[in-house]
Scaffold this active site. Structure first.
Site, mmCIF file in Angstrom:
data_model
loop_
_atom_site.group_PDB
_atom_site.id
_atom_site.type_symbol
_atom_site.label_atom_id
_atom_site.label_comp_id
_atom_site.label_asym_id
_atom_site.label_seq_id
_atom_site.Cartn_x
_atom_site.Cartn_y
_atom_site.Cartn_z
ATOM 1 N NE ARG A 153 -3.628 -2.179 2.726
ATOM 2 C CZ ARG A 153 -3.394 -3.309 3.391
ATOM 3 N NH1 ARG A 153 -2.202 -3.487 3.993
ATOM 4 N NH2 ARG A 153 -4.309 -4.255 3.460
ATOM 5 C CE LYS A 190 -6.843 -1.018 4.413
ATOM 6 N NZ LYS A 190 -8.036 -1.250 3.576
ATOM 7 C CG HIS A 258 -4.772 0.376 -4.001
ATOM 8 N ND1 HIS A 258 -4.083 0.364 -2.798
ATOM 9 C CD2 HIS A 258 -5.765 -0.540 -3.866
ATOM 10 C CE1 HIS A 258 -4.649 -0.505 -1.974
ATOM 11 N NE2 HIS A 258 -5.652 -1.081 -2.601
ATOM 12 N NE ARG A 261 -2.947 -3.730 -1.405
ATOM 13 C CZ ARG A 261 -2.466 -4.499 -0.421
ATOM 14 N NH1 ARG A 261 -1.153 -4.620 -0.290
ATOM 15 N NH2 ARG A 261 -3.270 -5.122 0.411
ATOM 16 C CG HIS A 284 -6.127 -9.085 1.445
ATOM 17 N ND1 HIS A 284 -6.311 -9.519 0.140
ATOM 18 C CD2 HIS A 284 -6.017 -7.736 1.372
ATOM 19 C CE1 HIS A 284 -6.309 -8.477 -0.679
ATOM 20 N NE2 HIS A 284 -6.146 -7.384 0.044
ATOM 21 C CE1 TYR A 293 -6.000 -7.824 -7.049
ATOM 22 C CE2 TYR A 293 -6.250 -8.710 -4.837
ATOM 23 C CZ TYR A 293 -6.042 -7.635 -5.676
ATOM 24 O OH TYR A 293 -5.885 -6.383 -5.165
#
Length: 319
Positions: A153, A190, A258, A261, A284, A293
């Site tokens: 990110r 995150k 992004h 990414r 994730h 994806y």
């Protein structure tokens, strides 16, 4: 029993209320007026108080079947709900007929990714545009290569230090750092979840070239990426630099950090098929976030099929 006042009277009064009491802009009031007029047309101009919950559900389905977007229908439902809420204060309306009615689900858009050729060409060119790259070009090359190499990110990229730095009186401990000897970066994603991500040879070479000309951080930190003035690179500056570079490089689409990414995830998945590995590298928390994806990968395969298979298009092929 219907309300003795006409639909036009109530709608006009509500629109006046929006303009004079709620002080909404004329454009917003006009938009509410158009949406309410559309509802009146769907209901055949009958009394507002005669509209039922089932009617609203039927009209919503009709709008969707007619090709209206979920976002547009959701906006209309919101306006209708507000109108009937107001109308209940002025009539014997038993319940708001819009309550509980939801717009159709918006289609989940696939993330946009560059092709392998476009991605490689994009990230490989910043420091090759001149015989002697400027520090800014070297910085761009290292940042873009690393974004694509490791799927970071942009906030994670900007938070990287050249090495792990312990907390001291001036700053806290590093949130992310480069481990050159391991060919890895450690980042905090995150949920303050830390992860290690491999760094490719091209990105490592670009980082090495950048470190030779990198200005000393003005704040005395160990920031890996800094501006010409020595301040830590911000996500906004990275975004602007990448956009400007992509335009100059003739990229076929608008490119943002992004997207690199997304391209990283898509290309690794295409090559390996290892969804769990991609999940870990992206950071994730749930495999569900990564599964998008697989759809992107299938889209790529479908495009290859359409272009190459002799029977992919109706009426073509040798049989």
């Amino acid at each position: 029993m219907g309300d003795p006042r006409g639909t036009a009277d109530w709608s006009a009064e509500w629109l006046r209320h929006l303009a004079t009491q709620r002080k909404l802009s004329p454009r917003t009031v006009d938009a509410y007026g158009r949406d309410l007029a559309e509802l009146a047309g769907l209901h055949g101009g009958q009394d507002w108080t005669a509209i039922t919950h089932a009617d609203i559900r039927r009209y919503t389905a009709k709008l969707h079947a007619g090709g209206q977007q979920a976002r547009s229908i959701a906006r209309k439902l919101s306006g209708w709900r507000s109108f009937f809420g107001w109308l209940a204060d002025h009539t014997a309306l038993a319940a708001n007929p819009v309550d509980g009615v939801r717009a159709p689900r918006r289609p989940k858009l696939l993330p946009k990714a560059l092709s392998v050729d476009h991605a490689v060409q994009l990230v490989a060119t910043p420091a090759r545009q001149a015989a002697t790259p400027t520090p800014a070009e070297s910085c761009n090359s290292a940042m873009f290569e690393l974004l694509y190499s490791s799927g970071l990110r942009v906030s994670e990229l900007c938070g990287l230090d050249t090495h792990f730095r312990k907390a001291d009186a001036t700053a806290g401990a590093s949130a992310g750092w480069l481990e050159r000897e391991n060919a890895e970066v450690v980042v905090t994603g995150k949920g303050n979840k830390m992860r290690r991500v491999p760094v490719g040879k091209a990105a490592l070479a670009a980082i090495d070239a950048w470190l030779l000309v990198r200005p000393a951080p003005a704040d005395g930190s160990a920031a890996l990426f800094v501006s010409e003035r020595g301040s830590r690179m911000s996500p906004r500056v990275v975004q602007m630099r990448l956009k400007r570079h992509a335009i100059a490089a003739g990229a076929p689409v608008h490119v943002h950090p992004h997207m690199l990414r997304h391209s990283f995830a898509s290309h690794v998945l295409q090559s390996s098929g290892d969804l769990r590995a991609v999940q870990e590298m992206l950071g994730h928390a749930s495999i569900t976030s990564t599964q998008v994806y697989t759809a992107l990968d299938f889209q790529h395969l479908a495009e290859v099929y359409d272009k190459t298979h002799p029977r992919a298009k109706t009426g073509k092929g040798t049989g």
